[in-house]
Design an enzyme around this catalytic site. Structure first.
Site, PDB file in Angstrom:
ATOM      1  N   GLU A   1      33.416  49.900   7.494  1.00  0.00           N
ATOM      2  CA  GLU A   1      32.458  50.588   6.731  1.00  0.00           C
ATOM      3  C   GLU A   1      32.936  51.388   5.551  1.00  0.00           C
ATOM      4  O   GLU A   1      32.019  51.567   4.545  1.00  0.00           O
ATOM      5  CB  GLU A   1      31.713  51.669   7.648  1.00  0.00           C
ATOM      6  CG  GLU A   1      31.106  50.937   9.147  1.00  0.00           C
ATOM      7  CD  GLU A   1      29.900  50.160   8.659  1.00  0.00           C
ATOM      8  OE1 GLU A   1      29.280  50.433   7.857  1.00  0.00           O
ATOM      9  OE2 GLU A   1      29.702  49.177   9.417  1.00  0.00           O
TER      10      GLU A   1
ATOM     11  N   HIS B   1      32.516  49.465   2.573  1.00  0.00           N
ATOM     12  CA  HIS B   1      31.626  49.313   1.618  1.00  0.00           C
ATOM     13  C   HIS B   1      31.404  50.399   0.575  1.00  0.00           C
ATOM     14  O   HIS B   1      30.905  50.514  -0.380  1.00  0.00           O
ATOM     15  CB  HIS B   1      30.357  49.574   2.393  1.00  0.00           C
ATOM     16  CG  HIS B   1      30.030  48.133   3.576  1.00  0.00           C
ATOM     17  ND1 HIS B   1      29.986  47.179   2.810  1.00  0.00           N
ATOM     18  CD2 HIS B   1      29.937  48.295   4.867  1.00  0.00           C
ATOM     19  CE1 HIS B   1      29.737  45.988   4.021  1.00  0.00           C
ATOM     20  NE2 HIS B   1      29.800  46.763   4.902  1.00  0.00           N
TER      21      HIS B   1
ATOM     22  N   ASP C   1      35.546  43.665   5.093  1.00  0.00           N
ATOM     23  CA  ASP C   1      36.548  43.179   6.045  1.00  0.00           C
ATOM     24  C   ASP C   1      37.865  43.046   5.451  1.00  0.00           C
ATOM     25  O   ASP C   1      38.657  43.580   6.078  1.00  0.00           O
ATOM     26  CB  ASP C   1      36.105  41.627   6.466  1.00  0.00           C
ATOM     27  CG  ASP C   1      34.874  41.516   7.677  1.00  0.00           C
ATOM     28  OD1 ASP C   1      34.803  42.773   8.061  1.00  0.00           O
ATOM     29  OD2 ASP C   1      34.578  40.630   8.070  1.00  0.00           O
TER      30      ASP C   1
END
Length: 430
Positions: free
Chosen positions: A291, A294, A376
């Site tokens: 997260e 991002h 990722d």
């Protein structure tokens, strides 16, 4: 808005284009869904080789059955939605509703009350018609596969709270936009766009602390070992948050998740309690690192900027369409002769645009999958890539995500890469 013009937009052409786009989108949706169901069924009997040692056959078959059931449900709900859309537009449903509301409200209460009344009546009717589908999804489909934990009491309370919050938030911004449409001249759409963007930014700030707690309980993360690990990760990534919270997601569903919410100083990290029950510390850290990826790649900022740009284009288009008599006639509505038509224009625009924008779904899906791969990769740099792979497998199993989606269906719809592609990319990074 200014008075309606002689139809530079041919109503017959618009009707045909709308009907053709709707039929093409329906055919494409049904075809893709049938491919998905067939492909998943063909691979139901055996776990893919890459997952043979980690995913039980029973879990794989449950995911296949869940995917097929949701796809079939989606076909019926999509067909119903298309019929409802035709009813509202080409068959005159919105025209009849407008005539009734106009006669009931406009002579006595004026333009603003009439227009807000029309919006409210449309939303209420839509909510009533959608309720059976929501009930089936929650209490039949999700219940059948063991995901639903929502009680009837909680469902009703959530509905009442949602309606109240929607009215408190939605009516003022709707009134402001309608006022701007009628009073701000030819460039009303630019002022309305500014108001809409300001409203969205305000919601991003208020949602974590004002809106979300109305529906769920948020408690500070009490696991000191996990808290220390998460804080160290955020320090390494240069990310500051207002706090770490655990949400009682298990009240409504067995699905697990983690997310960031808010902007600026209002950012929060939220874990579903179901996620913490399933994953170990290294896996939670890896999911959080994903997260954070991002934010590192500015995906959230890019999406906000994209939303701003698309909204500006949408308001500009509405600014032109709202003055075209053919826009109303082509979608089955006779505009008001004396009263304002701004609410009608808004409703018709919201009904028609998704029919045409659907064909751009693969572009947004592909961009989203690219962002997921980047996140990722960042997680592998900041945490344990093996833990991320393990967490993804657990989440796929817990959420009954199929390991064998139809490739074309996935390319069109999936915002996240299929598990096989995602884990292969992680393995390539060691």
């Amino acid at each position: 808005m200014s008075s309606l013009s002689i139809p530079a937009l041919n109503p017959t052409v618009l009707s045909l284009a709308f009907a053709l786009a709707l039929l093409l989108s329906l055919a494409l949706k049904f075809w893709l869904s049938s491919r998905q169901v067939r492909h998943v069924a063909q691979h139901r009997g055996q776990v893919p080789a890459a997952f043979a040692g980690t995913v039980p056959l029973q879990a794989h078959q449950k995911a296949a059955d869940y995917t097929a059931a949701r796809s079939r449900f989606g076909v019926f709900s999509t067909a119903f939605g298309a019929l409802l859309l035709i009813g509202w537009t080409l068959l005159g449903g919105l025209d009849a509703l407008n005539a009734w509301v106009y006669e009931a409200l406009y002579p006595s209460y004026g333009g603003m009350v009439y227009q807000l009344g029309l919006l409210l009546a449309f939303v209420l009717i839509g909510a009533i018609l959608d309720t059976p589908w929501e009930l089936y999804n929650t209490f039949v489909l999700e219940q059948r596969f063991g995901f639903n934990r929502t009680t009837w009491k909680l469902y009703v309370i959530d509905g009442l709270k949602g309606a109240l919050v929607g009215a408190v938030i939605g009516l003022p911004i709707a009134a402001l936009i309608l006022w701007l449409m009628g009073a701000a001249g030819k460039l009303w759409w630019l002022w309305a766009w500014g108001a809409w963007m300001g409203f969205n930014l305000l919601i991003l700030v208020l949602y974590p602390t004002v809106i979300a707690p109305l529906f769920n309980k948020f408690e500070p993360l009490s696991d000191l070992s996990l808290k220390s690990r998460v804080e160290a990760l955020m320090a390494r990534c240069g990310f500051a948050a207002k706090g770490l919270f655990v949400m009682d997601g298990s009240r409504r569903s067995a699905h697990g998740n983690a997310y960031f919410t808010g902007i600026g100083a209002a950012k929060r990290v939220v874990f579903f309690d179901t996620l913490l029950q399933r994953l170990n510390e290294s896996e939670v850290e890896a999911v959080l690192a994903h997260e954070l990826g991002h934010f590192k790649h500015k995906h959230v900022l890019k999406r906000i900027v994209t939303l701003f740009a698309l909204s500006l284009a949408g308001f500009a288009l509405l600014g032109w369409l709202g003055n075209q008599l053919g826009f109303y006639l082509g979608l089955g509505v006779r505009p008001n002769g004396a009263g304002p038509n701004d609410a009608l224009a808004l409703l018709l625009f919201m009904l028609a645009v998704p029919v045409f924008s659907f064909f751009f779904t693969p572009l947004s899906s592909g961009l989203s999958r690219k962002h997921e791969f980047q996140a990722d990769a960042y997680a592998c740099e900041q945490a344990d890539g093996r833990a991320l792979a393990s967490a993804l497998l657990k989440l796929h199993e817990d959420n009954a995500g199929t390991l064998t989606p139809d490739p074309l269906f996935a390319r069109f719809y999936y915002s996240h890469p299929p598990a096989t592609e995602r884990l292969a990319a992680l393995q390539s990074r060691g």
